[in-house]
Design a protein around this motif. Structure first.
Motif, PDB file in Angstrom:
ATOM      1  N   GLY A  78      -2.943   4.021   4.776  1.00  0.00           N
ATOM      2  CA  GLY A  78      -1.848   3.437   5.534  1.00  0.00           C
ATOM      3  C   GLY A  78      -1.059   4.540   6.211  1.00  0.00           C
ATOM      4  N   SER A  79       0.143   4.225   6.608  1.00  0.00           N
ATOM      5  CA  SER A  79       0.966   5.187   7.355  1.00  0.00           C
ATOM      6  C   SER A  79       1.278   6.436   6.545  1.00  0.00           C
ATOM      7  CB  SER A  79       2.267   4.516   7.803  1.00  0.00           C
ATOM      8  OG  SER A  79       2.975   4.006   6.680  1.00  0.00           O
TER       9      SER A  79
ATOM     10  N   MET B 293      -5.275  -3.002   5.414  1.00  0.00           N
ATOM     11  CA  MET B 293      -5.054  -4.195   6.237  1.00  0.00           C
ATOM     12  C   MET B 293      -3.599  -4.665   6.200  1.00  0.00           C
ATOM     13  SD  MET B 293      -6.719  -7.292   4.023  1.00  0.00           S
ATOM     14  CE  MET B 293      -6.073  -7.762   2.420  1.00  0.00           C
ATOM     15  N   GLN B 294      -2.874  -4.366   5.115  1.00  0.00           N
ATOM     16  CA  GLN B 294      -1.483  -4.834   5.005  1.00  0.00           C
ATOM     17  C   GLN B 294      -0.560  -4.173   6.029  1.00  0.00           C
ATOM     18  OE1 GLN B 294      -3.400  -3.926   2.451  1.00  0.00           O
ATOM     19  NE2 GLN B 294      -3.208  -5.371   0.757  1.00  0.00           N
TER      20      GLN B 294
ATOM     21  N   ASP C 235       6.983  -1.897   4.723  1.00  0.00           N
ATOM     22  CA  ASP C 235       6.256  -3.157   4.881  1.00  0.00           C
ATOM     23  C   ASP C 235       6.548  -3.727   6.270  1.00  0.00           C
ATOM     24  OD1 ASP C 235       4.822  -5.460   4.421  1.00  0.00           O
ATOM     25  OD2 ASP C 235       6.325  -6.378   3.108  1.00  0.00           O
ATOM     26  N   PRO C 236       6.040  -3.058   7.332  1.00  0.00           N
ATOM     27  CA  PRO C 236       6.412  -3.432   8.700  1.00  0.00           C
ATOM     28  C   PRO C 236       6.002  -4.845   9.098  1.00  0.00           C
ATOM     29  CG  PRO C 236       4.532  -1.940   8.699  1.00  0.00           C
ATOM     30  CD  PRO C 236       5.051  -1.974   7.299  1.00  0.00           C
TER      31      PRO C 236
ATOM     32  N   VAL D  49       2.739  -2.656  -4.214  1.00  0.00           N
ATOM     33  CA  VAL D  49       3.009  -1.220  -4.136  1.00  0.00           C
ATOM     34  C   VAL D  49       3.854  -0.770  -5.327  1.00  0.00           C
ATOM     35  CG1 VAL D  49       4.276   0.546  -2.848  1.00  0.00           C
ATOM     36  CG2 VAL D  49       2.721  -0.987  -1.641  1.00  0.00           C
ATOM     37  N   LYS D  50       4.880  -1.545  -5.648  1.00  0.00           N
ATOM     38  CA  LYS D  50       5.753  -1.213  -6.778  1.00  0.00           C
ATOM     39  C   LYS D  50       4.987  -1.216  -8.100  1.00  0.00           C
ATOM     40  CE  LYS D  50      10.140  -2.734  -4.757  1.00  0.00           C
ATOM     41  NZ  LYS D  50      11.186  -3.780  -4.751  1.00  0.00           N
TER      42      LYS D  50
END
Length: 266
Positions: A122-123, A155-156, A71-72, A82-83
């Motif tokens: 995402g990443s 977007m997060q 969560d950068p 996410v969890k």
């Protein structure tokens, strides 16, 4: 006179077809690969179901399953979401990849899962795609990607997410340079950053029927340009008729079609 108590039907036994409205038994749907037997509507399925449909039984080995998003940006409630999704889906992120066999032919496979944050990239999704492309180049085997994403870049994760578009495109370039066959199956929906990067770059582009494929949704485009779009705009059938994809394939014929392609390319 005694009346027998009416038995309640357990949840999850029946599904209503979103297209024709028929009530379908789950067992019937599973046998038909989650395609309505009356109107051929394709129900959305998860990544693990695609593996069951395509891969030879017991011949899939998942790779890089330990990768999980950070969560950068310390985005509000991102970590909690996410969890929660990890518990619901059994996935750590929106992609699963590995090595397996289809009709005895060894392949790499990469699948985005709509049920984890709408299959957004995402990443972790970008990194997994890079790692599986490195693996198939090393082993000189074809890569199959199955895509479903309603959100594109996540977007997060901000700019880190957008960077994955470049990373995945570079990975596809590596496939080309190493002459590795790359087959993409576009599922409903495949949109935005995913469609604008690795999903549209396959040597062969297949799509499931009535899948929404594009960058921006039709409603947004209409509001932006102030014009009515053609009927069926951005559907897989529309894209096929305009030469943007190679074929529209019913899920019940997908494995057979991929086997034929692999035998030609390999």
């Amino acid at each position: 006179m005694l009346f027998k108590k009416k038995k309640e039907i357990p949840d999850g036994i029946w599904r209503k077809c979103e297209k024709c409205g028929e009530i379908l038994h789950i067992v019937q749907l599973k046998k038909n690969l989650w395609v309505c037997p009356f109107c051929s509507y394709h129900f959305r399925i998860n990544s693990k179901t695609y593996i069951e449909i395509l891969m030879d039984e017991g011949e899939f080995q998942e790779l890089f399953s330990e990768y999980a998003p950070s969560d950068p940006l310390e985005f509000p409630e991102y970590e909690e979401k996410v969890k929660k999704l990890e518990k619901e889906t059994g996935l750590k992120d929106a992609a699963i990849c590995g090595i397996g066999k289809i009709d005895g032919i060894k392949v790499g496979i990469f699948i985005t899962d709509f049920f984890f944050m709408a299959g957004s990239m995402g990443s972790v999704v970008g990194e997994k795609f890079k790692l599986i492309t490195d693996k198939v180049c090393e082993e000189k085997i074809p890569l199959i990607a199955i895509t479903s994403s309603g959100g594109g870049a996540r977007m997060q994760e901000g700019i880190i997410s957008l960077m994955q578009m470049v990373k995945t495109c570079e990975s596809v370039l590596k496939l080309y340079e190493n002459k590795i066959p790359y087959i993409v199956v576009l599922c409903n929906p495949t949109m935005a950053g995913v469609m604008a990067s690795f999903a549209s770059l396959g040597d062969i582009l297949l799509a499931e029927p009535n899948a929404l494929l594009g960058f921006t949704g039709p409603r947004v485009i209409e509001q932006t340009i102030g014009q009515k779009l053609p009927e069926g705009f951005q559907s897989s059938e529309f894209q096929f008729s305009h030469g943007m994809i190679d074929s529209v394939i019913d899920r019940r014929n997908l494995r057979e079609t991929i086997i034929k392609i692999l035998k030609i390319l390999c």
